[in-house]
Scaffold this active site. Sequence first.
Site, PDB file in Angstrom:
ATOM      1  N   ARG A 147       0.858  -1.175   0.000  1.00 30.34           N
ATOM      2  CA  ARG A 147       0.000   0.000   0.000  1.00 30.34           C
ATOM      3  C   ARG A 147       0.902   1.235   0.000  1.00 30.34           C
ATOM      4  NH1 ARG A 147      -2.022  -3.536   3.987  1.00 30.34           N
ATOM      5  NH2 ARG A 147      -4.125  -4.339   3.548  1.00 30.34           N
ATOM      6  N   LYS A 171      -2.166  -2.611   7.882  1.00 25.91           N
ATOM      7  CA  LYS A 171      -3.357  -2.187   8.622  1.00 25.91           C
ATOM      8  C   LYS A 171      -3.425  -2.900   9.965  1.00 25.91           C
ATOM      9  CE  LYS A 171      -6.389  -0.806   4.821  1.00 25.91           C
ATOM     10  NZ  LYS A 171      -7.699  -1.016   4.175  1.00 25.91           N
ATOM     11  N   HIS A 242      -3.296   3.134  -5.667  1.00 26.80           N
ATOM     12  CA  HIS A 242      -3.263   1.677  -5.527  1.00 26.80           C
ATOM     13  C   HIS A 242      -3.135   0.944  -6.863  1.00 26.80           C
ATOM     14  CE1 HIS A 242      -3.457   1.222  -1.358  1.00 26.80           C
ATOM     15  NE2 HIS A 242      -4.659   0.718  -1.185  1.00 26.80           N
ATOM     16  N   ARG A 245      -0.508  -1.702  -6.970  1.00 24.62           N
ATOM     17  CA  ARG A 245      -0.872  -2.802  -6.051  1.00 24.62           C
ATOM     18  C   ARG A 245      -1.879  -3.725  -6.732  1.00 24.62           C
ATOM     19  NH1 ARG A 245      -1.281  -4.302  -0.563  1.00 24.62           N
ATOM     20  NH2 ARG A 245      -3.353  -4.787   0.214  1.00 24.62           N
ATOM     21  N   HIS A 268      -3.899  -9.040   3.316  1.00 24.76           N
ATOM     22  CA  HIS A 268      -5.351  -9.047   3.512  1.00 24.76           C
ATOM     23  C   HIS A 268      -5.716  -9.963   4.670  1.00 24.76           C
ATOM     24  CE1 HIS A 268      -6.260  -7.843  -0.945  1.00 24.76           C
ATOM     25  NE2 HIS A 268      -6.041  -6.795  -0.174  1.00 24.76           N
ATOM     26  N   TYR A 277      -9.594 -10.005  -7.212  1.00 23.36           N
ATOM     27  CA  TYR A 277      -8.641 -10.036  -8.319  1.00 23.36           C
ATOM     28  C   TYR A 277      -8.877 -11.222  -9.250  1.00 23.36           C
ATOM     29  CZ  TYR A 277      -6.352  -6.396  -5.672  1.00 23.36           C
ATOM     30  OH  TYR A 277      -6.096  -5.226  -4.996  1.00 23.36           O
TER      31      TYR A 277
END
Length: 296
Positions: A147, A171, A242, A245, A268, A277
């Site tokens: 990110r 995150k 992004h 990414r 994730h 994706y």
Amino acid sequence: MEDHISDFIHYLVVERRLAKNTVISYERDLTQYHLYLKKVENLTSFNEVNRLHIIHFLKTLKEKGNSSKTLARHIASIRSFHQFMLREKVTNSDPTVHIDSPQSERTLPKVLNISEVEALLDAPKTDNPLGIRDKAMLELLYATGLRVSELINLNIADIHLTMGFIRCIGKGSKERIVPLGSVATKAMDNYINHARGQLVKKNKTDAFFVNHHGKRLSRQGFWKNLKKNALIANIQKELTPHTLRHSFATHLLENGADLRAVQEMLGHADISTTQIYTHVTKARLKDVYNQYHPRA
């Protein structure tokens, strides 16, 4: 009522250790919710809130043109808050129990094809320190799927070029180790040896990527450089911070990478986030079929 929201925000920061931007999002949603309850519904306590109050609030958001995705986020914020209030015995019930979240329309992320990625990565001129830095940043993003926030928060101690990996904090303050490719490693080594020192000068900073003042590069600074290099590369597609990414993940899956491995590299928490994706790759396959099959 403001004090209860403050207590909840403190809980998110201290106990759940959520990312700063996530906490800001919760606080913004709940402040808007509180103002509605106070000014429109004339409530003075969260114990007075019932299901209809929340439904009316969501209706006002929808009438203002908010998307179903935004409504779903507001519901999640309100639900988490009321569950917290119930657990803390501040309220006697949870008014969100029978409120369903709207189905959010999930848009496929924009990705670059291989030739577009190569054009973007070759755009920075590496005859000056800032160009060498830009080259290293873009190569690193495409090589790792970081990110942008993770990229700009990298410190010197997080870079392990001889071992071929970097350490980043994602995150929720979760740490992960991400492997590096040889091209990205070479670009970063060039940045360390021929650019960073000239940019940092006499400043003392742990930041790996710095601006022309020798201070940590900001998200806005990265975004400005990305747009500049996209213009040089003559990329017509709309870019976001992004984009690389998304392209990283899509190209890995198109070439047969395992979904769980991609999930791990992207950081994730839930594999359903990574599965978007797989839809991108299917959509791209359909485009290729329609373009090249004689009977499409």
